[in-house]
Design an enzyme around this catalytic site. Structure first.
Site, PDB file in Angstrom:
ATOM      1  N   LYS A   1       0.781  -1.221  -0.069  1.00 62.30           N
ATOM      2  CA  LYS A   1      -0.023  -0.107   0.057  1.00 62.30           C
ATOM      3  C   LYS A   1       0.959   1.280   0.036  1.00 62.30           C
ATOM      4  O   LYS A   1       2.043   1.107   0.558  1.00 62.30           O
ATOM      5  CB  LYS A   1      -1.122  -0.105   1.285  1.00 62.30           C
ATOM      6  CG  LYS A   1      -2.050   0.921   1.320  1.00 62.30           C
ATOM      7  CD  LYS A   1      -3.025   0.578   2.467  1.00 62.30           C
ATOM      8  CE  LYS A   1      -3.810   1.614   2.615  1.00 62.30           C
ATOM      9  NZ  LYS A   1      -5.004   1.524   3.628  1.00 62.30           N
TER      10      LYS A   1
ATOM     11  N   SER B   1      -9.814   1.317   2.812  1.00 67.00           N
ATOM     12  CA  SER B   1      -8.799   2.157   1.956  1.00 67.00           C
ATOM     13  C   SER B   1      -7.821   1.310   1.272  1.00 67.00           C
ATOM     14  O   SER B   1      -7.368   2.134   0.226  1.00 67.00           O
ATOM     15  CB  SER B   1      -8.138   3.384   2.901  1.00 67.00           C
ATOM     16  OG  SER B   1      -7.330   2.872   3.606  1.00 67.00           O
TER      17      SER B   1
ATOM     18  N   SER C   1      -9.882  -1.014   6.876  1.00 63.21           N
ATOM     19  CA  SER C   1      -9.451  -0.831   5.535  1.00 63.21           C
ATOM     20  C   SER C   1      -8.509  -2.007   4.885  1.00 63.21           C
ATOM     21  O   SER C   1      -8.210  -2.018   3.635  1.00 63.21           O
ATOM     22  CB  SER C   1      -8.325   0.256   5.513  1.00 63.21           C
ATOM     23  OG  SER C   1      -8.846   1.515   5.789  1.00 63.21           O
TER      24      SER C   1
END
Lengths: 471, 91
Positions: A66, A141, A165
């Site tokens: 990420k 996310s 997330s």
């Protein structure tokens, strides 16, 4: 005997059945094509292959990170324009550990700005599209991480969860996502959203690969004083007998999702695992408590991005310092980031601190106590991962921020309590994935791995496509 | 209802400057969010606040002096002028 994708991959290399250079040339072509269609990566990389990797447990195995996890020499922007051009001079501890075991970083995945979002639509660097239906969200996310995971068999993604997330995008994209106990994995090199809530975890198609990666990235790190040394055990003898379903986490879930959820749970009965409904009334306060704590911490973390020590610089040095900082922050942060900075500043202000921030912290303690009490009777607590299937982008555009926050009511409870949790794909509605989420007591990741392995025996997931095959 | 004076103050101390349309939207969003959060008002809680979800012990690094060798990295992406870091006006 089950061979995990990581083992299969390293066996192929050891037996010289796989030409790693050719594999990565082909994979890279596929990834460029995939990214043009789905926008999973904010930065797709030219993989660096070295001869020394073949002896390691992750020998040449592809992984993604990420974009809020720092990578040496590779731009790391956490989904925000304020970090455009930031190239970290060091690797996060998780990256260092995986690289030392031979993992190959294929790219940095798209995310909501600093992790602020449920649908990965608050991103400065493109919005990932759901691999099952491009008109829908991947979830957030860690949207890019979940999206690419559903298309690659030989790959795992490092994701980050603050309030859900990992579980949310794992559920929307039909993959497995493990969020560990707070403190199990070092946060050194992670760009903070909310320090007391952030956890680095793993998304994959295989529970066996998740177990393998967790054993690599877990452990205390001198560079992160909140990391804790609590070994990840591989106790395969452990028996899971009882699962509790809090009624507060069932109310408000779409009936079609509940049907699939219970059908999934029923399959465990043949393995001697029963479930029953429980009640944890305090869970109804978890969404406001979470958003107060998370926004309060985010507003202090984001104060440092002012265009001098941290964040993009401007050449407007003729401006006075307050004007310089304000103008730069104003044009670099997205709307959701501004909303959370203002909310977080408000709840910490003199006069409101006791009413909001301190009360939320006390509620966190109560929620932890209630979970602990239930873990004396139940091995795991379960709920659907999300109350809806992946929504369409035009539906999301009509949702108000508070309505979006409220959709996190299933993923917030384990996150606010720092409890490990696992989202597994459990079925499909109109070919779109539905996930269920299992929560374990602090440090009990082994139980999550066990339930994941049991489910692996009973359920064959669907994927929209598979790239990166070895043959 | 959040008073305008308070909203203006938090915008100022957060070092943001919202245009009218954005100001009105975020202000309205904050009101709705705080209204939903008022569910907490009904609670009287008598426990210690949990600043962390698990017990964290203070761990200190050993107090060794280490020289920072690579000063180039520190200033590589920062604009400098005659060996000093450039910044906005302070007076």
């Amino acid at each position: 005997m089950i061979i995990s994708p990581i083992e299969e991959f390293s066996n192929a290399i050891r037996n010289k059945e796989l030409d790693i250079n050719n594999y990565y040339v082909k994979l890279n072509d596929n990834l460029i094509d995939i990214n043009n269609h789905y926008n999973f990566f904010s930065n797709l990389l030219e993989p660096k292959l070295e001869n020394t990797y073949s002896n390691q447990s992750l020998s040449y195995f592809p992984y993604s990170a990420k974009d809020n996890i720092c990578t040496e020499g590779i731009e790391t922007r956490a989904g925000s324009n304020i970090l455009n051009g930031y190239i970290p001079p060091y690797n996060a501890t998780v990256i260092k550990k995986i690289n030392n075991k031979g993992g190959i970083l294929i790219g940095k995945t798209c995310m909501d700005e600093f992790g602020f979002g449920t649908f990965n639509t608050n991103s400065a660097h493109g919005i990932p599209k759901n691999p099952f239906d491009k008109t829908r969200s991947c979830g957030g996310s860690s949207g890019g991480a979940a999206g690419i995971t559903s298309l690659l068999k030989y790959h795992f993604a490092l994701g980050v969860s603050t309030g859900g997330s990992i579980s949310c995008p794992a559920s929307f994209c039909g993959v497995i996502g493990l969020t560990p106990t707070y403190g199990r994995v070092s946060r050194y090199g992670l760009i903070d959203y909310a320090n007391s809530l952030d956890k680095i975890g793993v998304l994959s198609r295989s529970i066996y690969d998740i177990e393998c990666v967790m054993s690599i990235i877990s452990g205390q790190d001198i560079l992160d004083p909140t990391s804790i040394n609590n070994q990840h055990s591989n106790n395969n003898e452990l028996k899971i007998k009882k699962i509790g379903i809090p009624k507060e986490l069932i109310e408000g879930v779409e009936p079609s999702i509940l049907k699939i959820f219970y059908e999934g749970l029923d399959k465990f009965k043949n393995h001697g695992i029963v479930y029953e409904q429980i009640s944890i009334p305090q869970l109804k306060y978890s969404v406001p408590a979470y958003y107060i704590i998370a926004s309060a911490e985010a507003s202090t973390n984001l104060a440092k991005f002012c265009g001098l020590r941290y964040g993009v610089q401007s050449d407007e040095y003729y401006k006075k310092f307050n004007e310089y900082f304000t103008d730069l922050r104003n044009r670099s942060f997205g709307e959701e980031a501004k909303r959370r900075i203002l909310l977080g500043t408000y709840v910490r202000m003199a006069g409101f601190r006791d009413q909001y921030y301190l009360k939320a912290l006390k509620l966190r303690q109560i929620i932890i106590n209630e979970f602990r009490k239930n873990f004396k009777t139940y091995d795991l607590i379960a709920s659907p991962s999300m109350p809806i299937i992946a929504p369409k982008f035009n539906e999301i555009a009509n949702l108000e921020p508070i309505s979006i926050y409220m959709l996190d009511f299933l993923t917030i409870p384990p996150n606010i309590a720092g409890l490990p949790h696992l989202s597994l794909p459990c079925g499909y509605i109109n070919k779109l994935p539905v996930g269920f989420q299992f929560i374990a007591n602090h440090w009990d990741e082994t139980k999550l791995i066990q339930i994941g392995k049991k489910w692996d025996e009973m359920f064959i997931p669907n994927y929209p496509n598979t790239y990166g095959e070895m043959k | 209802m959040v008073e305008k004076e308070i909203i203006d103050r938090i915008i100022k101390i957060s070092k943001l400057k919202l245009e009218k349309e954005e100001y009105n939207k975020i202000n309205s969003d904050l009101e709705k969010i705080l209204k939903a959060f008022s569910i907490l008002d009904e609670l009287e809680i008598n426990v210690e606040p949990a600043f962390h979800s698990v017990e964290i012990k203070n761990t200190m690094r050993s107090d060794d002096v280490r020289n920072f060798q690579n000063i180039v990295i520190l200033v590589e992406h920062i604009e400098t002028f005659r060996g000093y870091i450039r910044g906005p006006r302070v007076i």
